[in-house]
Motif scaffolding. Structure first.
Motif, short mmCIF file in Angstrom:
data_model
loop_
_atom_site.label_atom_id
_atom_site.label_comp_id
_atom_site.label_asym_id
_atom_site.label_seq_id
_atom_site.Cartn_x
_atom_site.Cartn_y
_atom_site.Cartn_z
N CYS A 48 9.49 11.09 4.47
CA CYS A 48 8.37 11.98 4.75
C CYS A 48 7.76 12.49 3.45
O CYS A 48 8.40 12.52 2.40
CB CYS A 48 8.83 13.17 5.60
SG CYS A 48 9.64 12.71 7.16
N ILE A 51 4.26 18.37 1.92
CA ILE A 51 2.90 18.89 1.85
C ILE A 51 2.86 20.37 1.50
O ILE A 51 1.80 20.89 1.11
CB ILE A 51 2.15 18.63 3.18
CG1 ILE A 51 2.87 19.30 4.33
CG2 ILE A 51 1.98 17.13 3.41
CD1 ILE A 51 2.13 19.18 5.66
N LYS A 79 7.84 21.76 4.14
CA LYS A 79 6.96 21.33 5.23
C LYS A 79 6.66 19.85 5.02
O LYS A 79 6.00 19.46 4.05
CB LYS A 79 5.68 22.14 5.22
CG LYS A 79 4.83 21.95 6.46
CD LYS A 79 3.65 22.91 6.48
CE LYS A 79 2.84 22.76 7.76
NZ LYS A 79 1.69 23.69 7.80
N LYS A 81 5.61 15.79 6.39
CA LYS A 81 4.62 15.09 7.22
C LYS A 81 5.05 13.64 7.39
O LYS A 81 5.37 12.95 6.44
CB LYS A 81 3.25 15.15 6.53
CG LYS A 81 2.15 14.42 7.26
CD LYS A 81 0.85 14.48 6.47
CE LYS A 81 -0.25 13.68 7.17
NZ LYS A 81 -1.50 13.68 6.39
N LYS A 84 1.30 11.87 12.21
CA LYS A 84 0.59 13.07 12.62
C LYS A 84 1.50 14.30 12.66
O LYS A 84 1.03 15.43 12.73
CB LYS A 84 -0.01 12.87 14.02
CG LYS A 84 -1.17 11.90 14.06
CD LYS A 84 -1.72 11.84 15.48
CE LYS A 84 -2.91 10.90 15.59
NZ LYS A 84 -3.48 10.84 16.95
N SER A 85 2.80 14.08 12.67
CA SER A 85 3.77 15.17 12.84
C SER A 85 3.96 15.93 11.52
O SER A 85 4.08 15.33 10.45
CB SER A 85 5.11 14.63 13.31
OG SER A 85 4.96 13.90 14.52
N GLN A 86 4.02 17.26 11.66
CA GLN A 86 4.29 18.15 10.53
C GLN A 86 5.30 19.20 10.98
O GLN A 86 5.13 19.81 12.04
CB GLN A 86 3.01 18.83 10.04
CG GLN A 86 1.98 17.89 9.45
CD GLN A 86 0.76 18.62 8.96
OE1 GLN A 86 0.71 19.85 8.94
NE2 GLN A 86 -0.26 17.87 8.53
N LYS A 87 6.35 19.39 10.19
CA LYS A 87 7.39 20.33 10.59
C LYS A 87 8.13 20.82 9.34
O LYS A 87 8.22 20.11 8.34
CB LYS A 87 8.37 19.66 11.55
CG LYS A 87 9.36 20.60 12.20
CD LYS A 87 10.25 19.87 13.19
CE LYS A 87 11.24 20.81 13.85
NZ LYS A 87 12.12 20.11 14.82
N GLU A 88 8.68 22.05 9.46
CA GLU A 88 9.44 22.63 8.36
C GLU A 88 10.92 22.33 8.53
O GLU A 88 11.47 22.46 9.63
CB GLU A 88 9.22 24.15 8.31
CG GLU A 88 7.79 24.53 7.94
CD GLU A 88 7.59 26.04 7.94
OE1 GLU A 88 8.51 26.75 8.41
OE2 GLU A 88 6.53 26.51 7.46
#
Length: 408
Positions: A48, A51, A79, A81, A84-88
């Motif tokens: 990943c 970002i 955070k 990416k 399309k997925s973004q997560k901490e």
């Protein structure tokens, strides 16, 4: 694959940089390999892009690199990416190994499906150069140091020098009180100026704004003073907790017991010595002896520890006395014989040989010993002492008889 591996950061580097002020600038835009679960007993990873870096509510620890090192703690989250997925995610789930062909293929496929650009070789070199430049050439400022100290205090970590921190907290409280008093005076002056000009004055709006700003400044100063007071109380609690901890350690308690036993032993020994001294004093008093006076002068018998040259002087005096006695005895005997047996011959010979009267035998050794002449003054003393020989002298009559007979 080499381009992605060049800009992928392992977990050990994240743990090393996570609490540095340049962390966000350095890692933003780079890649990590994170585990998302297991399937058929095999761990699944995704590559990943980083970002952003955010602060979480809870603190967590990185796995320690070795048993000797302490685990590093942080509350920062990455955070990430993927498509399309973004997560901490917390950083302890990041893999410490490089991505493989499968990880890169899944990321490239997800990126191209969204018609997004993939990593180019030129951009990968630029990211790597920026990462190395930030990490190696970053210069710390005073603000960075102050933030690190504040973060350490808020995290509740133990401080090495609590006395120094207490002094700093006391000075900070005094400074906050001074700012609060100054803000209060500014507010009073602004209200007084507004009251003097009145609400109908053209400058009334500006004066009211000054009063409002002064009130905000006073509130901020009071809040800052409360924070400084809270920090001071926390330091007091830490000092008390540390003292309590030190007094309750088993090692310190054991040493305290050892010191207590030693003190009791010394007291007992002193008391026994005092009892023995009192007993001796009572025995002396009962026997009629003189009472012991600790301030009286002790009876001391003089003793000569060494003698310098005394024995030699005594021996010399004895030898001189013996020689003088023998010489006197011989001289007296000779004089008496000359007077009684040869008185007539002596008178005739004195008239006949007047010129030879002064030819007498001189005892040179006796003369040298009787006088104070000494060869030691010229440095001619010999180590071995020579025995003195007593020579018998001749009277004038005997000398002349022997000379006439030719037996001299």
């Amino acid at each position: 694959l080499e381009d992605y591996q060049k800009v992928t950061i392992p977990r050990r580097r994240l743990a090393q940089w996570c609490n540095e002020p340049f962390f966000k600038t350095a890692v933003k835009g780079c890649y990590v390999r994170i585990g998302i679960g297991e399937k058929d007993g095999k761990k699944i990873y995704r590559m990943c892009e980083i970002i952003d870096v955010t602060n979480g509510k809870n603190t967590y620890y990185f796995p320690p690199l070795s048993r000797k090192e302490k685990p590093i703690s942080t509350s920062k989250l990455l955070k990430l990416k993927f498509g399309k997925s973004q997560k901490e995610f917390p950083m302890y789930g990041i893999s410490d190994s490089r991505p493989n062909e499968e990880d890169m293929g899944k990321y490239v496929t997800a990126t191209k499906a969204l018609r997004l650009s993939v990593l180019s070789k030129r951009y990968a070199n630029k990211l790597r150069k920026n990462l190395d430049n930030v990490v190696q050439n970053y210069q710390y400022t005073k603000e960075d140091i102050d933030k690190a100290v504040e973060a350490r205090k808020k995290s509740g970590k133990s401080l090495a020098n609590l006395g120094l921190e207490q002094t700093r907290a006391k000075i900070a409280v005094q400074g906050a009180k001074g700012k609060r008093d100054e803000a209060q005076r500014s507010l009073d002056d602004a209200k007084k100026t507004l009251f003097e000009h009145g609400s109908e004055d053209a400058q009334a709006a500006e004066l009211e704004k000054n009063v409002h700003d002064a009130e905000k400044a006073l509130q901020a100063a009071e809040q800052d003073l409360e924070e400084k007071m809270a920090d001071k109380e926390k330091l007091k609690e830490k000092v008390a907790a540390r003292k309590k901890k030190l007094t309750k350690r088993s090692k310190d308690m054991n040493w305290a017991k050892v010191n207590q036993r030693a003190a009791m032993t010394n007291q007992t020994a002193d008391f026994e010595a005092y009892k023995e001294q009192k007993r001796k004093q009572q025995e002396q008093a009962a026997g009629g002896g003189s009472k012991f006076n600790p301030y009286a002068r002790r009876k001391v018998k003089p003793k000569i520890l060494w003698e310098v040259g005394q024995k030699e002087e005594k021996e010399e005096d004895k030898d001189k006395g013996k020689e003088n006695e023998s010489r006197d005895e011989v001289a007296g005997k000779d004089n008496s014989d000359g007077r009684n047996g040869h008185q007539d011959q002596l008178i005739g010979s004195q008239k006949k040989d007047l010129g030879q009267m002064h030819q007498v035998d001189i005892d040179e050794e006796g003369l040298a010993q009787s006088s104070n002449f000494s060869l030691g003054s010229f440095g001619l003393n010999s180590k071995k002492r020579r025995l003195n020989r007593v020579r018998k002298g001749l009277s004038l009559a005997e000398y002349q008889e022997k000379k006439a007979a030719g037996t001299l």
